[in-house]
Scaffold this motif. Structure first.
Motif, mmCIF file in Angstrom:
data_model
loop_
_atom_site.group_PDB
_atom_site.id
_atom_site.type_symbol
_atom_site.label_atom_id
_atom_site.label_comp_id
_atom_site.label_asym_id
_atom_site.label_seq_id
_atom_site.Cartn_x
_atom_site.Cartn_y
_atom_site.Cartn_z
ATOM 1 N N ALA A 69 25.040 38.290 37.519
ATOM 2 C CA ALA A 69 26.257 37.676 38.060
ATOM 3 C C ALA A 69 27.129 37.075 36.961
ATOM 4 C CB ALA A 69 25.878 36.614 39.101
ATOM 5 N N PRO A 70 26.574 36.317 36.010
ATOM 6 C CA PRO A 70 27.428 35.817 34.921
ATOM 7 C C PRO A 70 28.054 36.947 34.107
ATOM 8 C CG PRO A 70 25.388 34.547 35.043
ATOM 9 C CD PRO A 70 25.221 35.702 35.959
ATOM 10 N N MET A 74 32.073 37.691 33.449
ATOM 11 C CA MET A 74 32.673 37.673 32.111
ATOM 12 C C MET A 74 33.124 39.061 31.672
ATOM 13 S SD MET A 74 30.280 34.974 30.000
ATOM 14 C CE MET A 74 28.786 35.883 30.335
ATOM 15 N N GLN A 75 32.291 40.081 31.883
ATOM 16 C CA GLN A 75 32.578 41.408 31.334
ATOM 17 C C GLN A 75 33.202 42.354 32.360
ATOM 18 O OE1 GLN A 75 28.975 42.970 29.654
ATOM 19 N NE2 GLN A 75 28.717 41.291 28.212
ATOM 20 N N ARG A 76 33.111 41.988 33.659
ATOM 21 C CA ARG A 76 33.685 42.778 34.746
ATOM 22 C C ARG A 76 32.894 44.053 35.032
ATOM 23 N NH1 ARG A 76 37.073 39.624 37.417
ATOM 24 N NH2 ARG A 76 38.445 41.359 38.050
ATOM 25 N N ARG A 77 31.800 44.307 34.278
ATOM 26 C CA ARG A 77 30.972 45.488 34.559
ATOM 27 C C ARG A 77 29.624 45.351 33.868
ATOM 28 N NH1 ARG A 77 33.999 50.209 33.660
ATOM 29 N NH2 ARG A 77 32.068 51.398 33.926
ATOM 30 N N VAL A 100 33.659 45.259 38.664
ATOM 31 C CA VAL A 100 34.526 44.424 39.488
ATOM 32 C C VAL A 100 35.853 45.166 39.683
ATOM 33 C CG1 VAL A 100 35.708 42.219 39.689
ATOM 34 C CG2 VAL A 100 33.417 42.328 38.668
ATOM 35 N N ARG A 101 36.287 45.271 40.938
ATOM 36 C CA ARG A 101 37.502 46.019 41.242
ATOM 37 C C ARG A 101 38.491 45.101 41.967
ATOM 38 N NH1 ARG A 101 38.540 48.420 45.954
ATOM 39 N NH2 ARG A 101 36.314 48.378 46.512
ATOM 40 N N VAL A 111 33.107 44.035 44.296
ATOM 41 C CA VAL A 111 32.198 44.625 43.289
ATOM 42 C C VAL A 111 31.638 45.924 43.845
ATOM 43 C CG1 VAL A 111 30.152 44.299 41.873
ATOM 44 C CG2 VAL A 111 31.582 42.323 42.461
ATOM 45 N N ASP A 112 31.915 47.017 43.151
ATOM 46 C CA ASP A 112 31.324 48.310 43.510
ATOM 47 C C ASP A 112 29.983 48.444 42.799
ATOM 48 O OD1 ASP A 112 33.499 48.965 45.051
ATOM 49 O OD2 ASP A 112 34.544 49.957 43.392
#
Length: 530
Positions: A69-70, A74-77, A100-101, A111-112
């Motif tokens: 989750a963190p 932060m990184q979106r993927r 993250v979309r 989140v996909d």
């Protein structure tokens, strides 16, 4: 991946991987049939009701909350994250990829998630780890065998091989106790009692020597039926390894393991290979011991000093083996008495060590006695010896110093073939080396006439003939060694004790760095008429 408003496609629903759509808090907004089948729940039980972390194992849940989750925030993927889903059939290892979309400007992101099965990958990784561990173990075994083989190949005699086995068991294998049994002349097994402080197992802080019989002095050797097997492991873990040579069994190697958790068991194939290497080494050791014994016996026969019964002269001799006393060297001496009023003395040094050197010494000694006929000069004796070496290739490059003393006049004539010069020690005054009468070592010259030197001794004068082991050192030059010997030899008397003390002082109590020491002291007391 489906959104909240568009219908799910058949491909999305029936994909062989689990597909999910999550809210930013991890709540499942949508999931395909594969995910629902893996967790054994219906869509109504999952969608909008559970977070993905609730579908994971305890460890996976913690990892999601502390790492995944963190990272998504932060990184979106994230890619290739290993997790475990919990379902009716137990845990299912999966690999997760998520991104993250952004859905809309006024809507929170989603989140996909894609979860692919990882059973085959997990099995592959386990097999890879096992293969790597097996390769490391094999490499350790190879290094052990290489080290032991190298030590066995350089071991001297049966005792040396047994010492290597003791050290290998205690230090390399970590055995609590190690015993080596060797066969005696009658084939009976006797316990080898080594000098090395090995066998230091846990709980043995004193470092009791393995095989010293401290716990069981009356222990019996392994029975013959155990020695017919490559390796025998007893119920208590004690291992018996026969030491089988090419044509005979030399003994047994017995190891008792430590009773400690976590110790890796010994590999029987490695122990068997070590036993075979030791058996071959013992084959060589027995042959070496036989050759060494024969060489020692032959050398001792050569180094017996004949009695000089003429009151006009006295001869004292000393022989000291080098640091490595397992093999005899090529140093020798002899005394030749004559009814013609002369006394011959000779000191020589044959190239090499062992039985070959001892045999060459014997042949040269016999050749000197044959060459020293009445009326033959020292130069003639050494010349005949030189031609003998060149013709027979016995004693090639050997060095010899031969001197002959006229007992009536005190005149000593001498010839030297490549040897260190004799030391003339007057009864009064400083000694001097005799540098006359010098020629090349035996068998390497042109075979022509050899030079000769002479010196007239006064009553009480002495001649010291010696080999290079008395004066050569790695930490000083040869001229310094000769100077030191001349200074220390002033107090020599005609008795052997005095010569013994001189050799002790000059060599520091041993035979130099590694070489043997041979010394002969000839003293002239004066003519009978005087």
């Amino acid at each position: 991946m489906s959104t909240g408003t568009e219908p799910r496609t058949t491909a999305w629903s029936c994909a062989p991987v689990a597909l999910l759509r999550l809210g930013v808090d991890g709540t499942v907004l949508d999931a395909n049939a594969t995910l629902l089948a893996w967790v054994g729940l219906s869509a109504d039980e999952v969608v909008g009701r559970r977070r993905l972390s609730e579908l994971l194992s305890v460890g996976g849940r913690i990892y999601w909350e502390t790492h995944v989750a963190p990272l998504l925030a932060m990184q979106r993927r994230v890619e290739e994250v290993a997790l475990e889903l919990v379902g009716p059939d137990g845990r299912t290892p999966v690999l997760m990829a998520a991104r993250v979309r952004e859905v809309a400007a006024d809507a929170p992101p989603e989140v996909d998630v894609a979860l692919s099965p990882a059973r085959e990958r997990a099995r592959y990784e386990r097999e890879l780890v096992a293969a790597r561990r097996a390769a490391e173990t094999a490499a350790q075994h190879v290094r052990l065998l290489q080290a032991v083989t190298a030590e066995l190949s350089s071991a001297y005699g049966v005792d040396g091989v047994a010492e290597v086995l003791l050290a290998t068991g205690a230090e390399r294998l970590g055995a609590a106790d190690v015993v080596v049994w060797t066969a005696d002349e009658r084939g009976r097994l006797v316990r080898f009692r080594g000098q090395a402080a090995v066998g230091r197992g846990a709980g043995d802080p004193a470092g009791r020597g393995a095989g010293d019989g401290a716990d069981d002095p009356d222990a019996a050797p392994p029975p013959d039926d155990l020695l017919r097997r490559p390796v025998h492991v007893a119920d208590d873990g004690t291992v018996t390894v026969p030491l089988q040579g090419r044509t005979r069994r030399h003994g047994a190697w017995v190891l008792r393991p430590r009773a400690q958790a976590g110790d890796e068991p010994w590999d029987p194939e490695v122990l068997a290979a070590t036993g075979r290497q030791a058996g071959a080494a013992l084959d060589r050791a027995l042959l070496f011991d036989q050759r060494t014994t024969a060489a020692h016996v032959l050398q001792q026969a050569l180094l017996t000093t004949p009695d000089v019964r003429d009151p006009r002269a006295a001869v004292a001799t000393v022989y000291r083996p080098g640091v490595d006393a397992f093999e005899v060297g090529g140093d020798w001496y002899d005394v030749l008495t004559s009814d013609g009023g002369t006394l011959g003395v000779v000191v020589g040094d044959v190239v090499g060590r062992g039985l070959e050197a001892a045999t060459a010494m014997a042949q040269l000694r016999s050749a000197v006695r044959t060459a020293a006929e009445p009326g033959e000069s020292p130069a003639g004796v050494v010349g005949r010896l030189d031609r003998f070496a060149a013709r027979t290739a016995v004693g090639l490059s050997a060095t010899v110093a031969y001197a002959e003393l006229d007992l009536a006049t005190g005149v000593a004539r001498y010839a030297v073939a490549g040897h260190l010069p004799p030391l003339h020690l007057p009864a009064v005054g400083r000694g001097a080396y005799l540098w006359g009468g010098r020629a090349l070592p035996l068998g390497v010259g042109d075979g022509g006439p050899l030079p000769e030197g002479s010196v007239t001794l006064a009553p009480g004068d002495r001649l010291l003939l010696f080999t290079d082991g008395l004066v050569e050192r790695r930490d000083r030059s040869l001229p310094d060694g000769l100077e030191d010997l001349a200074a220390r030899a002033r107090g020599l008397t005609a008795d052997g004790a005095s010569l013994d003390r001189l050799v002790d002082v000059v060599t520091g109590g041993g035979g130099g760095d590694r070489d043997d020491v041979c010394a002969l002291l000839l003293t002239w007391a004066g003519s009978l008429a005087a």
